[in-house]
Design an enzyme around this catalytic site. Structure first.
Site, PDB file in Angstrom:
ATOM      1  CB  VAL A  11      -9.526   5.359  -3.342  1.00 42.79           C
ATOM      2  CG1 VAL A  11      -9.577   6.782  -2.779  1.00 42.79           C
ATOM      3  CG2 VAL A  11      -8.799   4.429  -2.376  1.00 42.79           C
ATOM      4  CE  LYS A  88      -0.603   3.403   0.266  1.00 42.47           C
ATOM      5  NZ  LYS A  88      -2.026   3.115   0.281  1.00 42.47           N
ATOM      6  CB  VAL A 115      -0.570   8.334   6.612  1.00 43.13           C
ATOM      7  CG1 VAL A 115      -0.013   7.546   7.792  1.00 43.13           C
ATOM      8  CG2 VAL A 115       0.540   8.699   5.640  1.00 43.13           C
ATOM      9  N   GLY A 170     -10.794  -5.658  -0.072  1.00 46.12           N
ATOM     10  CA  GLY A 170     -10.346  -4.417  -0.705  1.00 46.12           C
ATOM     11  C   GLY A 170      -9.329  -3.641   0.109  1.00 46.12           C
ATOM     12  CG  ASP A 184       0.851   0.554   2.471  1.00 43.23           C
ATOM     13  OD1 ASP A 184       0.425   1.210   1.507  1.00 43.23           O
ATOM     14  OD2 ASP A 184       0.343   0.604   3.607  1.00 43.23           O
ATOM     15  CE  LYS A 188      -0.678   3.345   4.326  1.00 43.69           C
ATOM     16  NZ  LYS A 188      -1.420   2.117   4.627  1.00 43.69           N
TER      17      LYS A 188
HETATM   18  N1  HSE Z   1      -3.022  -1.484   1.443  1.00 40.35           N
HETATM   19  C1  HSE Z   1      -3.188  -0.440   2.385  1.00 40.35           C
HETATM   20  C2  HSE Z   1      -3.430  -1.047   3.764  1.00 40.35           C
HETATM   21  C3  HSE Z   1      -4.334   0.419   1.987  1.00 40.35           C
HETATM   22  O1  HSE Z   1      -3.686  -2.243   3.825  1.00 40.35           O
HETATM   23  O2  HSE Z   1      -3.334  -0.354   4.750  1.00 40.35           O
HETATM   24  C4  HSE Z   1      -4.444   1.697   2.736  1.00 40.35           C
HETATM   25  O3  HSE Z   1      -3.313   2.491   2.603  1.00 40.35           O
END
Ligand code: HSE
Length: 375
Positions: A11, A88, A115, A170, A184, A188
Site C-alpha cells: 500500500v 482495519k 474496508v 499481494g 480480516d 471490516k
Molecule cells: N487481505 C485483505 C483482503 C487486504 O484480502 O481483502 C485488503 O484489506
C-alpha cells in the site's frame, strides 16, 4: 498537504506512486525499515523524524498490524497531525480510544481503504447517513477469501494452491490466517457497523468462522445444488437491537454475491428509505487500496474529517435463526437438530446464529456454511 508516509510495502508504495505527480499533496518523508533511496523523498528509519517535522501535517499509516502502528498513529494525533490509515485491525481494535482522541485534538481521521480496498464504501456510508437510517451492512469484504473460493469453484484449484496465488498477487495479509479464519472480515464488519449505526459494537460478542476447513467435496456438494460459497459479514440494527457475525454463506446463482470474481468485494447496505445498495470493486491490491488513501487526503483538503459521530458502546445478540451445512463433526445436539443429510454433511433445522457458533467453538475442525436466507 505534506505527508509523512509510514511503510513502503504494497500500500505504501502505491500511495507514493499515486501522489508523486500531484500538486495538492506531496509525500515528503517515508518511514521504512529497509535501506531505500528515492529521488524525491527523504527516507528514514526513525518515526521521530516524521513526528517532529512541523511541516508534515498528515500521517498516512501503511505499515499494518497493531504495533507499532497504534503507537505511531496515537502519537501523530497527539501531535496534532491528521491521520489516514488502511489498517482495519487498528481501527476496529482501538476504535474507543482513537475516535475520542481525534475529537479532543481536533484532527481529521479517515480510513476508507480499510474496508473494501478501492470501493468508496465508508465514504458512501457517510453520505447515506446524512439522509436516512442504515438497518443492515455486510457482504463479501475479503479479497483473499473471495479469490480462494472463486478459484476452487470456477477453476477447480485446491485450497492451498488458491491461497498461494492470492499471496503472490499481494492480496493476503502478512499472516494469511487473518484472512482465511475470517478476522480480516471481522475487523471490516466492526468498522463498517460502527460507522453505519453510529455506535461502538461490543466486539467480544461478534462470532467469526472462516474458510480454512473448506474442501473440494464441500464445493462439489454446493455446485450440485446450484449454490456458491462466500465468506460473508452481516450486521443489523433492528430497533436498537444489534446483531453481527461473520461466516461462510451459500448463495443461489440468482444472487449477485454468487458471481463476485477473484479479489472483488461486494458490500451492501440496507437503508430505511433507499433500500438495498451494493458496491462492487477490488477489495485488495496495491492501487485500489492506495487510491482510497489518496481520496481520504483529498477529503482532508476539503475540510472533511471522520465519517460521522462516535457513538455509545452497545451489546450484540445473535438470536436470528438460520439453517447450516455442517461437515466434519457430530454430537447429540447436532443430531437433534438435523433436518437433512447431504452425503457425509448435514443440514440443520433453523438454529440461532449464537448457538451455532457456540457449538462450533467446541468443534473447531468442522466446516460450516449458512444456507441462503429466505428473501
Ligand atoms: N487481505 C485483505 C483482503 C487486504 O484480502 O481483502 C485488503 O484489506
Amino acid at each position: 498537504m505534506k505527508i509523512g508516509l509510514l511503510g513502503f510495502g504494497t500500500v505504501g508504495r502505491g500511495v507514493y506512486e499515486l501522489t508523486s505527480s500531484r500538486q495538492d499533496m506531496q509525500v515528503v518523508r517515508i518511514l521504512c525499515r529497509r535501506d531505500l533511496t528515492l529521488p524525491d523523498v527523504l527516507v528514514t528509519h526513525d518515526f521521530q523524524d516524521i513526528l517532529q517535522d512541523p511541516t508534515i501535517d498528515t500521517v498516512v499509516e501503511a505499515i499494518g498490524g497493531l504495533h507499532p502502528a497504534w503507537e505511531y498513529v496515537s502519537a501523530a494525533i497527539q501531535a496534532g497531525k491528521h491521520v489516514v490509515t488502511a489498517n482495519k485491525a487498528l481501527v476496529a481494535t482501538y476504535y474507543d480510544q482513537l475516535l475520542p482522541m481525534t475529537q479532543e485534538k481536533g484532527v481529521f481521521f479517515r480510513c476508507t481503504a480499510s474496508v473494501g480496498g478501492g470501493i468508496g464504501w465508508l465514504s458512501e456510508l457517510e453520505r447515506v447517513r446524512r439522509c436516512e437510517t442504515v438497518r443492515q451492512v455486510g457482504g463479501i469484504m475479503n479479497g483473499t477469501c473471495n479469490y480462494i473460493l472463486d478459484a476452487m469453484t470456477t477453476r477447480g484449484l485446491t485450497y492451498d494452491d488458491a491461497l498461494a496465488q492470492a499471496q503472490t498477487l499481494g492480496y493476503a495479509e502478512a499472516d494469511p490466517t487473518t484472512d482465511v479464519d475470517g478476522f480480516d472480515t471481522w475487523h471490516k464488519l466492526i468498522v463498517s457497523a460502527n460507522i453505519a449505526f453510529g455506535v461502538s459494537l461490543e466486539t467480544s460478542q461478534i462470532p467469526v468462522s472462516g474458510i480454512r476447513r473448506i474442501q473440494a467435496c464441500d464445493v462439489q456438494a454446493f455446485r450440485e445444488r446450484g449454490l456458491t460459497c462466500k465468506l460473508v459479514s452481516t450486521a443489523r440494527d433492528v430497533g436498537g437491537v444489534f446483531s453481527a457475525y461473520v461466516q461462510p454463506t451459500l448463495f443461489p446463482a440468482c444472487e449477485p454475491e454468487a458471481i463476485v470474481p477473484t479479489n472483488y468485494n461486494l458490500i451492501t447496505l440496507v437503508g430505511n428509505t433507499s433500500g438495498r445498495q451494493s458496491f462492487l470493486g477490488q477489495g485488495a491490491g496495491r492501487y485500489p487500496t492506495a487510491y482510497n488513501v489518496v481520496q481520504d487526503c483529498v477529503d482532508f483538503l476539503r475540510g472533511q474529517g471522520f465519517y460521522g459521530v462516535y457513538g455509545p458502546k452497545v451489546s450484540v445478540s445473535n438470536q436470528e435463526k438460520l439453517m447450516y451445512y455442517v461437515r466434519g463433526g457430530s454430537d447429540a445436539w447436532l443430531e437433534d437438530n438435523v433436518a437433512q443429510h447431504w452425503g457425509s454433511a448435514v443440514i440443520t433445522r433453523p438454529v440461532a446464529v449464537e448457538q451455532m457458533h457456540q457449538w462450533l467453538r467446541e468443534h473447531p475442525s468442522v466446516f460450516l456454511a449458512a444456507l441462503p436466507e429466505k428473501r
